[in-house]
Design an enzyme around this catalytic site. Structure first.
Site, short mmCIF file in Angstrom:
data_model
loop_
_atom_site.label_atom_id
_atom_site.label_comp_id
_atom_site.label_asym_id
_atom_site.label_seq_id
_atom_site.Cartn_x
_atom_site.Cartn_y
_atom_site.Cartn_z
CD GLU A 40 -3.25 -2.40 7.31
OE1 GLU A 40 -2.21 -2.70 6.72
OE2 GLU A 40 -3.84 -1.32 7.13
CD GLU B 217 -2.75 5.53 6.75
OE1 GLU B 217 -2.79 5.53 5.52
OE2 GLU B 217 -1.79 5.04 7.39
CG ASN C 21 -1.77 1.22 1.35
OD1 ASN C 21 -1.80 2.03 0.42
ND2 ASN C 21 -2.46 1.37 2.47
CD1 TRP C 22 3.99 1.23 -2.56
CD2 TRP C 22 3.73 2.00 -4.66
NE1 TRP C 22 4.81 0.50 -3.38
CE2 TRP C 22 4.68 0.94 -4.68
CE3 TRP C 22 3.42 2.63 -5.87
CZ2 TRP C 22 5.30 0.51 -5.85
CZ3 TRP C 22 4.04 2.20 -7.04
CH2 TRP C 22 4.97 1.16 -7.03
CE LYS C 23 -0.16 3.15 4.73
NZ LYS C 23 0.01 3.25 6.17
CB SER D 259 5.62 -1.50 11.91
OG SER D 259 5.21 -0.16 12.16
N GLY E 268 3.09 -0.94 4.21
CA GLY E 268 3.17 0.46 3.83
C GLY E 268 4.61 0.86 3.59
N GLY E 269 5.23 1.48 4.59
CA GLY E 269 6.58 2.04 4.47
C GLY E 269 7.61 1.14 3.81
CG HIS F 88 -5.76 1.95 5.36
ND1 HIS F 88 -5.28 2.88 6.25
CD2 HIS F 88 -4.76 1.06 5.14
CE1 HIS F 88 -4.02 2.57 6.54
NE2 HIS F 88 -3.68 1.48 5.89
N GLY G 168 2.78 2.52 10.70
CA GLY G 168 3.71 3.62 10.53
C GLY G 168 4.43 4.04 11.80
P1 13P Z 1 3.22 0.55 7.60
O1 13P Z 1 3.76 -0.73 7.01
O2 13P Z 1 3.93 1.77 7.09
O3 13P Z 1 3.11 0.48 9.07
O4 13P Z 1 1.71 0.69 7.04
C1 13P Z 1 0.85 -0.38 7.15
C2 13P Z 1 -0.39 -0.07 6.42
O5 13P Z 1 -1.15 0.79 6.82
C3 13P Z 1 -0.69 -0.83 5.18
O6 13P Z 1 -1.97 -0.59 4.73
#
Ligand code: 13P
Length: 245
Positions: free
Chosen positions: A166, A96, A9-11, A209, A230-231, A94, A172
């Site tokens: 999640e 967020e 997930n590149w956000k 993470s 994500g990251g 999600h 994050g």
């Molecule tokens: P991180 O891997 O950056 O913690 O993000 C996880 C995430 O929200 C994937 O959708």
């Protein structure tokens, strides 16, 4: 047999050059893997990602959708656009989107329905906040998120319905759920999928993470069918390690 999914997930990250560089370095990693590899770029980069990923066994996903085919919905991206861009999967719910954009459960339920009506692979996110975990209500939180979205609302087969657990406190933050914490929640979700919906074969991903250094431990549990990252998915070198953990 549930096939492991490793999803990125590149956000709101990655510009054109970074996307091009990513796919150049990532090469045929997914082709050489037995895992299902999914990448969710931001909307403006979906088309170029789909073109760069063509023939490489990578599924391109969207990070969200507005649950209408088309029409007067300023600023939104709907179903026909996703189909036109080559999208095959969509992330819904999600944390967020729930927290920053205030998405309520009834809109999320509508999106869950819409994604299935369009024959797309649904990646449905659930997870508790830190205060919810600390007060011990995390199981109730998950139940509410899942029941409100899934009750009388599942139409696609189990392989096209995926849940991503999640925990909000792990996203994050660099703080990962321990393999034991993740396993407990995944087993709980599996019970719901099996008992309430007869969807025991749906996959359940862990997100929060995930890094090359911790993926092995997390994936050891039989109820953890992959990761939503994500990251650590933003660099091809790191995502390659995750895909081939
Ligand atoms: P991180 O891997 O950056 O913690 O993000 C996880 C995430 O929200 C994937 O959708």
């Amino acid at each position: 047999m549930r096939r492991t999914i490793i999803a990125a997930n590149w956000k709101m990250n990655m510009l054109s050059k970074e996307v091009v560089d990513f796919f150049a370095e990532f090469g045929n990693t997914a082709l050489n893997s037995e895992r299902e590899v999914i990448i969710a770029p931001a909307y403006p980069y979906i088309k170029m990602s789909a073109e760069l990923a063509a023939g490489k066994n990578i599924t391109i996903a969207a990070q969200d959708v507005y649950p209408k085919a088309e029409g007067a919905f300023t600023g939104m991206v709907g179903g026909k656009m996703l189909a036109d861009l080559g999208v095959k999967a969509v992330i819904i719910g999600h944390s967020e989107r729930r927290r920053i954009f205030g998405e309520p459960n009834d809109l999320i339920r509508e999106k869950v329905k819409f994604v299935q009506e369009n024959g797309l692979h649904l990646i449905f996110c659930v997870g508790e906040t830190l205060p919810e975990r600390e007060s011990g209500v995390m199981f109730d939180v998950l139940k509410e998120q899942i029941y409100s979205a899934f009750d009388d609302n599942l139409t696609l087969p189990p392989e096209k319905i995926t849940i991503a657990y999640e925990p909000v406190w792990a996203i994050g933050t660099g703080v990962t759920a321990t393999p034991e914490q993740a396993a407990e929640m995944h087993t709980f979700i599996r019970k719901i999928l099996k008992g309430r919906y007869d969807y025991a074969d749906s996959r359940i991903l862990y997100g929060g993470s995930v890094k090359p250094e911790n993926i092995q431990g997390l994936m050891a549990n039989e109820d953890i069918d992959g990761a939503l990252v994500g990251g650590a998915s933003l660099k091809a070198s790191s995502f390659m390690k995750l895909v081939n953990f």
